[in-house]
Design a protein around this motif. Structure first.
Motif, PDB file in Angstrom:
ATOM      1  N   ASP A 205       0.860  -1.181   0.000  1.00  9.86           N
ATOM      2  CA  ASP A 205       0.000   0.000   0.000  1.00  9.86           C
ATOM      3  C   ASP A 205       0.901   1.238   0.000  1.00  9.86           C
TER       4      ASP A 205
ATOM      5  N   ALA B  39      -0.208   4.479   1.825  1.00 11.10           N
ATOM      6  CA  ALA B  39      -0.112   4.349   3.284  1.00 11.10           C
ATOM      7  C   ALA B  39       1.339   4.449   3.739  1.00 11.10           C
ATOM      8  N   LEU B  40       2.254   3.839   2.983  1.00  6.98           N
ATOM      9  CA  LEU B  40       3.672   3.919   3.335  1.00  6.98           C
ATOM     10  C   LEU B  40       4.186   5.352   3.235  1.00  6.98           C
TER      11      LEU B  40
ATOM     12  N   ALA C 102       2.363   8.082   3.559  1.00  7.90           N
ATOM     13  CA  ALA C 102       1.769   8.833   4.666  1.00  7.90           C
ATOM     14  C   ALA C 102       2.513   8.560   5.965  1.00  7.90           C
ATOM     15  N   GLU C 103       2.909   7.304   6.161  1.00 11.17           N
ATOM     16  CA  GLU C 103       3.666   6.946   7.363  1.00 11.17           C
ATOM     17  C   GLU C 103       5.013   7.671   7.387  1.00 11.17           C
ATOM     18  N   LEU C 104       5.677   7.706   6.243  1.00 15.91           N
ATOM     19  CA  LEU C 104       6.953   8.418   6.168  1.00 15.91           C
ATOM     20  C   LEU C 104       6.782   9.914   6.409  1.00 15.91           C
TER      21      LEU C 104
ATOM     22  N   ALA D  38       4.625  11.337   8.228  1.00 11.25           N
ATOM     23  CA  ALA D  38       4.291  11.594   9.628  1.00 11.25           C
ATOM     24  C   ALA D  38       5.511  11.508  10.544  1.00 11.25           C
ATOM     25  N   ARG D  39       6.576  10.926  10.056  1.00 18.75           N
ATOM     26  CA  ARG D  39       7.787  10.816  10.873  1.00 18.75           C
ATOM     27  C   ARG D  39       8.480  12.169  10.970  1.00 18.75           C
TER      28      ARG D  39
END
Length: 134
Positions: A79, A82-83, A85-87, A89-90
């Motif tokens: 996904d 999603a990956l 977005a996760e990055l 957010a870091r």
């Protein structure tokens, strides 16, 4: 009517034990399975890469080809939004350096060492100016 060739089973998840076929899988069938996974993943192969696939599929053992095909399948199904977005957010590298600067100031001052936090903050500023690269 053309004869449909059965494609060997490629694992969908992490491979804990070497995949064992129910019968001997000929190199042409191994190649077909690996190329099918690469094509589904949108990987265009150059001449050297096609030769590498041929070489790999001439080696004994379906397990290696099945494992590599499984990696391709799982990576292609990742996904990506999603990956990303996760990055996003870091914390940035600069944020991490600034946070470390505060902690290093506290630790180093106890031992009479000054300026470490300032150096980290300057490095954070440079990282921001360089677009995130150290």
């Amino acid at each position: 009517m053309s004869e449909e060739r059965e494609v060997p089973l490629v694992p969908d998840g992490p491979v804990e034990l070497e995949p064992q076929p129910l019968a001997i899988i000929e190199p042409a069938a191994q190649r077909a399975a690996l190329v099918a996974e690469l094509e589904r993943a949108g990987v265009a192969l150059g001449a050297y890469e096609r030769g590498t696939v041929d070489w790999l599929c001439q080696r004994p053992g379906w397990g290696t080809v099945a494992t590599i095909a499984s990696w391709v399948r799982r990576a292609a199904g990742a996904d990506v939004p999603a990956l990303l977005a996760e990055l996003a957010a870091r914390p940035s590298r600069a944020d991490v350096l600034r946070e470390a600067a505060v902690q290093m100031d506290e630790i180093c001052e106890q031992h009479g060492v000054l300026g470490v936090g300032d150096r980290l903050r300057r490095l954070a500023d440079k990282t921001d100016a360089d677009g995130g690269a150290l």
